[in-house]
Write a protein that holds these residues in place. Structure first.
Motif, PDB file in Angstrom:
ATOM      1  N   VAL A 379       8.654  29.846  -0.145  1.00 48.65           N
ATOM      2  CA  VAL A 379       8.565  30.634  -1.378  1.00 48.65           C
ATOM      3  C   VAL A 379       9.631  30.092  -2.320  1.00 48.65           C
ATOM      4  O   VAL A 379      10.820  30.085  -1.980  1.00 48.65           O
ATOM      5  CB  VAL A 379       8.785  32.130  -1.116  1.00 48.65           C
ATOM      6  N   LEU A 380       9.225  29.623  -3.490  1.00 54.69           N
ATOM      7  CA  LEU A 380      10.138  29.006  -4.447  1.00 54.69           C
ATOM      8  C   LEU A 380      10.403  29.959  -5.603  1.00 54.69           C
ATOM      9  O   LEU A 380       9.466  30.452  -6.241  1.00 54.69           O
ATOM     10  CB  LEU A 380       9.544  27.692  -4.958  1.00 54.69           C
ATOM     11  N   LEU A 381      11.681  30.209  -5.867  1.00 49.96           N
ATOM     12  CA  LEU A 381      12.099  31.093  -6.960  1.00 49.96           C
ATOM     13  C   LEU A 381      12.833  30.263  -8.006  1.00 49.96           C
ATOM     14  O   LEU A 381      14.011  29.927  -7.832  1.00 49.96           O
ATOM     15  CB  LEU A 381      13.029  32.196  -6.427  1.00 49.96           C
ATOM     16  N   GLY A 402       1.735  18.793   3.417  1.00 51.19           N
ATOM     17  CA  GLY A 402       1.268  19.795   4.364  1.00 51.19           C
ATOM     18  C   GLY A 402       2.070  21.069   4.384  1.00 51.19           C
ATOM     19  O   GLY A 402       1.874  21.909   5.274  1.00 51.19           O
ATOM     20  N   VAL A 403       2.978  21.265   3.416  1.00 51.90           N
ATOM     21  CA  VAL A 403       3.780  22.489   3.353  1.00 51.90           C
ATOM     22  C   VAL A 403       3.072  23.511   2.475  1.00 51.90           C
ATOM     23  O   VAL A 403       2.575  23.177   1.393  1.00 51.90           O
ATOM     24  CB  VAL A 403       5.187  22.193   2.791  1.00 51.90           C
ATOM     25  N   ARG A 404       3.014  24.734   2.920  1.00 53.74           N
ATOM     26  CA  ARG A 404       2.417  25.810   2.126  1.00 53.74           C
ATOM     27  C   ARG A 404       3.490  26.365   1.200  1.00 53.74           C
ATOM     28  O   ARG A 404       4.538  26.834   1.656  1.00 53.74           O
ATOM     29  CB  ARG A 404       1.879  26.909   3.035  1.00 53.74           C
ATOM     30  N   VAL A 405       3.247  26.311  -0.110  1.00 55.93           N
ATOM     31  CA  VAL A 405       4.261  26.708  -1.083  1.00 55.93           C
ATOM     32  C   VAL A 405       3.673  27.702  -2.077  1.00 55.93           C
ATOM     33  O   VAL A 405       2.564  27.512  -2.581  1.00 55.93           O
ATOM     34  CB  VAL A 405       4.808  25.488  -1.863  1.00 55.93           C
ATOM     35  N   ALA A 406       4.432  28.753  -2.366  1.00 57.09           N
ATOM     36  CA  ALA A 406       4.089  29.686  -3.442  1.00 57.09           C
ATOM     37  C   ALA A 406       5.266  29.727  -4.408  1.00 57.09           C
ATOM     38  O   ALA A 406       6.422  29.860  -3.986  1.00 57.09           O
ATOM     39  CB  ALA A 406       3.809  31.074  -2.899  1.00 57.09           C
ATOM     40  N   VAL A 407       4.981  29.580  -5.698  1.00 56.32           N
ATOM     41  CA  VAL A 407       6.018  29.673  -6.726  1.00 56.32           C
ATOM     42  C   VAL A 407       5.908  31.042  -7.389  1.00 56.32           C
ATOM     43  O   VAL A 407       4.875  31.376  -7.977  1.00 56.32           O
ATOM     44  CB  VAL A 407       5.869  28.566  -7.789  1.00 56.32           C
ATOM     45  N   ILE A 408       6.955  31.842  -7.273  1.00 54.19           N
ATOM     46  CA  ILE A 408       6.971  33.159  -7.914  1.00 54.19           C
ATOM     47  C   ILE A 408       7.609  33.002  -9.297  1.00 54.19           C
ATOM     48  O   ILE A 408       8.700  32.435  -9.418  1.00 54.19           O
ATOM     49  CB  ILE A 408       7.749  34.178  -7.066  1.00 54.19           C
ATOM     50  N   PRO A 409       6.965  33.456 -10.371  1.00 54.44           N
ATOM     51  CA  PRO A 409       7.443  33.179 -11.734  1.00 54.44           C
ATOM     52  C   PRO A 409       8.643  34.023 -12.148  1.00 54.44           C
ATOM     53  O   PRO A 409       8.593  34.771 -13.129  1.00 54.44           O
ATOM     54  CB  PRO A 409       6.218  33.485 -12.595  1.00 54.44           C
ATOM     55  N   THR A 410       9.740  33.892 -11.411  1.00 56.13           N
ATOM     56  CA  THR A 410      10.972  34.599 -11.777  1.00 56.13           C
ATOM     57  C   THR A 410      11.599  33.907 -12.981  1.00 56.13           C
ATOM     58  O   THR A 410      11.775  32.693 -12.995  1.00 56.13           O
ATOM     59  CB  THR A 410      11.955  34.611 -10.600  1.00 56.13           C
ATOM     60  N   ALA A 418      16.121  40.255  -6.850  1.00 55.88           N
ATOM     61  CA  ALA A 418      15.246  41.379  -6.495  1.00 55.88           C
ATOM     62  C   ALA A 418      14.143  40.919  -5.549  1.00 55.88           C
ATOM     63  O   ALA A 418      13.799  41.617  -4.584  1.00 55.88           O
ATOM     64  CB  ALA A 418      14.637  41.983  -7.758  1.00 55.88           C
ATOM     65  N   ALA A 419      13.575  39.738  -5.810  1.00 53.70           N
ATOM     66  CA  ALA A 419      12.536  39.209  -4.930  1.00 53.70           C
ATOM     67  C   ALA A 419      13.096  38.897  -3.552  1.00 53.70           C
ATOM     68  O   ALA A 419      12.484  39.212  -2.515  1.00 53.70           O
ATOM     69  CB  ALA A 419      11.917  37.955  -5.553  1.00 53.70           C
ATOM     70  N   LEU A 420      14.274  38.286  -3.513  1.00 54.55           N
ATOM     71  CA  LEU A 420      14.884  37.911  -2.238  1.00 54.55           C
ATOM     72  C   LEU A 420      15.221  39.143  -1.404  1.00 54.55           C
ATOM     73  O   LEU A 420      15.157  39.113  -0.171  1.00 54.55           O
ATOM     74  CB  LEU A 420      16.138  37.085  -2.503  1.00 54.55           C
ATOM     75  N   ALA A 421      15.552  40.247  -2.079  1.00 59.31           N
ATOM     76  CA  ALA A 421      15.940  41.472  -1.366  1.00 59.31           C
ATOM     77  C   ALA A 421      14.801  42.053  -0.547  1.00 59.31           C
ATOM     78  O   ALA A 421      15.033  42.751   0.453  1.00 59.31           O
ATOM     79  CB  ALA A 421      16.459  42.509  -2.359  1.00 59.31           C
ATOM     80  N   VAL A 422      13.551  41.806  -0.939  1.00 61.26           N
ATOM     81  CA  VAL A 422      12.415  42.380  -0.194  1.00 61.26           C
ATOM     82  C   VAL A 422      11.721  41.346   0.677  1.00 61.26           C
ATOM     83  O   VAL A 422      10.716  41.655   1.323  1.00 61.26           O
ATOM     84  CB  VAL A 422      11.395  43.022  -1.158  1.00 61.26           C
ATOM     85  N   HIS A 423      12.243  40.110   0.695  1.00 60.12           N
ATOM     86  CA  HIS A 423      11.641  39.060   1.531  1.00 60.12           C
ATOM     87  C   HIS A 423      11.699  39.452   2.999  1.00 60.12           C
ATOM     88  O   HIS A 423      12.724  39.924   3.494  1.00 60.12           O
ATOM     89  CB  HIS A 423      12.390  37.745   1.300  1.00 60.12           C
ATOM     90  N   ALA A 424      10.572  39.265   3.704  1.00 60.06           N
ATOM     91  CA  ALA A 424      10.502  39.553   5.146  1.00 60.06           C
ATOM     92  C   ALA A 424       9.630  38.484   5.798  1.00 60.06           C
ATOM     93  O   ALA A 424       8.409  38.481   5.626  1.00 60.06           O
ATOM     94  CB  ALA A 424       9.934  40.951   5.396  1.00 60.06           C
ATOM     95  N   ALA A 425      10.261  37.581   6.532  1.00 55.32           N
ATOM     96  CA  ALA A 425       9.533  36.448   7.112  1.00 55.32           C
ATOM     97  C   ALA A 425       8.526  36.873   8.168  1.00 55.32           C
ATOM     98  O   ALA A 425       7.605  36.112   8.477  1.00 55.32           O
ATOM     99  CB  ALA A 425      10.527  35.455   7.713  1.00 55.32           C
ATOM    100  N   SER A 438       6.013  41.456  -6.800  1.00 59.71           N
ATOM    101  CA  SER A 438       6.056  42.809  -7.351  1.00 59.71           C
ATOM    102  C   SER A 438       7.488  43.243  -7.641  1.00 59.71           C
ATOM    103  O   SER A 438       7.776  43.848  -8.677  1.00 59.71           O
ATOM    104  CB  SER A 438       5.391  43.789  -6.378  1.00 59.71           C
ATOM    105  N   ALA A 439       8.417  42.920  -6.723  1.00 58.32           N
ATOM    106  CA  ALA A 439       9.821  43.290  -6.933  1.00 58.32           C
ATOM    107  C   ALA A 439      10.393  42.573  -8.149  1.00 58.32           C
ATOM    108  O   ALA A 439      11.117  43.168  -8.962  1.00 58.32           O
ATOM    109  CB  ALA A 439      10.635  42.957  -5.686  1.00 58.32           C
TER     110      ALA A 439
END
Length: 546
Positions: A379-381, A402-410, A418-425, A438-439
């Protein structure tokens, strides 16, 4: 006694609609089986109309400067304010369509000469509303609130009355008849033996307009019973497993989008390929986007390609796929402008990349940070709106390996925190991305900085050396003193409410500033918590309000 269709009537209409949707909300929720059986159509319609009413209330509080829909404002200003409020706060598929219906009516009613609109203007308004609603839905389906809207317009055009109240009464009768017929138009409604929930809510809204124009007391509104035949029950979710419209995915993605009109067709095509229940409403630079999809990340990324998405809401639908046992190894990569902020991210288990002021990292640098994280899911912030394209390029490089990546538009470090605070692997990847997005989207961000030159801003003209207070990237406060600008900026940010204030101090900012701002929060906002970090970034202060 019939009332004119003027600004006062619009305000009455909005208030009565809100009250009656509140009355019918639970019952409309109970018959919600299409497009997904998630029992929230009544709630979404209520929240959408609540946003419209809030916009009118705020305009009245502001004194209707320039019209603006305040008490005594013109019909044009009032109906535009109502429609814009609905657009900004639209919720769900049904709420988004309702916002477009109100926008269509506003376009015609605002064009009426004088202080009120006549019967012909109302006929045109109902037709324009139905037309725009059909255009907003990528794949219109009959037996829905679209059908009810079209029937109301048809009935209004057949009405021979010369007063708007007579036209509205005819439109309501046509809408109720169309609502009753929806059960036979969609198999999922027939199996559940209910009428369309969105159409039912629209009848409630039209009934409210009828009350506002006819002069009837609101408590005499006919409770149309949602159009259900006696003895019919609402269907269980299990009856609708094959509901058309559910195939698009397990998440509902909604966001406001600042974008040029020319960018919307490409956005519509992109989102149409990602899911269904796609509705894009609005215009003149502001849009409300709604889609159901299994790929919420790309759905938000498509909005970023089109313009500037904000107020992002991602919700797991009732039909979402259950989580698989165990989660894949995952890491978070954060781009931060100060070593104090980077240290916070590292302490939280993330990989941090510290960037220098005024220096944009290359995509290769971000790709290298992704490699250092050493995980199969990333997850890229970016934490800066200007880093979106660089982040997207780095993510694409990683995906090729082959890496699965999601970019969150912070767009700010405080959104990243705020996003990192709710991260749960341990969660599924998509669920984690949804929670983090959402956070971040629920966090308003502010910044105190210093102007480097003279230029025009949203808050006026600033000179080199002026202290600027920015909210969500726009200049809101200009002053000469850091402490005063910070205090005013925080007050403005908290005026919209909040539960947690995050203060991030710059490398040369004294701790005394944070102490003063904490006291300000305690004095004026009971129940709001404050946390302070030493970010050591170049900007004197960053503020987050969640």
């Amino acid at each position: 006694m019939p009332q004119p269709l003027d600004a006062d009537a619009v305000r009455r209409w909005c208030r009565i609609a809100l009250d009656t949707l509140g009355r019918d909300r639970a019952e409309i929720d109970a018959i919600n089986v299409y497009p997904v059986p998630d029992a929230d159509t009544g709630t979404n319609l209520y929240l959408t109309m609540e946003s419209a009413d809030r916009a009118l209330t705020q305009a009245a509080h502001d004194g209707g400067a320039g019209g603006g829909g305040g008490a005594g404002g013109s019909l044009a200003d009032t109906v535009r304010t109502m429609a814009r409020g609905a657009l900004i706060g639209a919720r769900g598929n049904s709420g988004t369509i309702l916002a477009q219906l109100l926008r269509g009516m506003a376009q015609e009613l605002a064009a009426s000469p004088g202080g009120d609109a006549g019967a012909d203007a109302l006929r045109r308004a109902l037709r324009r509303a139905a037309t725009l609603a059909y255009e907003a839905v990528s794949h219109p389906v009959e037996g829905t609130m679209l059908t009810v809207a079209a029937a109301a317009a048809d009935a209004a055009e057949r009405a021979t009355g010369r007063h708007p109240a007579q036209v509205t009464a005819a439109a309501c009768a046509g809408a109720r008849a169309a609502l009753a017929a929806t059960t036979a138009q969609l198999d999922v409604l027939a199996r559940a033996r209910v009428v369309d929930a969105g159409g039912s809510g629209l009848v409630t809204v039209l009934d409210a307009l009828d009350a506002a124009l006819s002069g009837r007391a609101p408590d005499l509104l006919p409770h149309h019973g949602l159009g259900r035949p006696a003895g019919h029950r609402h269907g269980a979710a299990g009856d609708t497993a094959a509901t058309p419209g559910c195939a698009g995915g397990g998440y509902e993605v909604i966001y406001l989008l600042d974008a040029e009109d020319a960018a919307v067709p490409a956005l519509r095509r992109a989102l149409d390929g990602l899911g269904d229940s796609l509705v894009i409403v609005g215009g003149e630079g502001l849009w409300n986007v709604h889609v159901h999809t299994d790929r919420p990340g790309p759905a938000v990324e498509a909005g970023i390609e089109a313009g500037r998405p904000h107020h992002i809401r991602i919700t797991q639908l009732a039909t979402a796929t259950p989580a698989r046992p165990g989660a894949a190894e995952r890491a978070v990569v954060c781009v931060m402008p100060g070593d104090g902020l980077a240290a916070l991210c590292t302490e939280a288990g993330a990989t941090a990349l510290t960037v220098r002021p005024g220096v944009t990292p290359a995509s290769d640098e971000l790709a290298a940070a992704i490699d250092r994280a050493g995980s199969r899911e990333i997850v890229l912030l970016p934490n800066d709106g200007t880093l979106w394209h660089v982040s997207a390029a780095a993510a694409e490089q990683a995906r090729e390996r082959g890496v699965r990546v999601a970019v969150i538009p912070t767009r700010s470090p405080v959104q990243g925190l705020a996003a990192l605070a709710v991260h749960a692997a341990e969660r599924r990847f998509d669920e984690d991305v949804v929670a983090m997005t959402s956070a971040a989207g629920a966090t308003r961000f502010g910044e105190v900085t210093v102007a480097e030159r003279e230029y025009w801003t949203a808050g006026g003209i600033c000179q080199a050396g002026d202290v600027l207070g920015l909210i969500d990237g726009d200049v809101a406060v200009i002053g000469a003193d850091t402490e005063r600008v910070a205090a005013e900026l925080l007050a403005r940010m908290l005026s919209a409410g909040g539960e947690l204030v995050t203060l991030v101090l710059g490398e040369r900012t004294p701790a005394a500033l944070a102490d003063r701002l904490e006291r300000q929060v305690r004095r004026g906002h009971l129940g709001v918590d404050t946390v302070v970090y030493q970010g050591r970034q170049a900007a004197p202060l960053l503020i987050g309000v969640e």
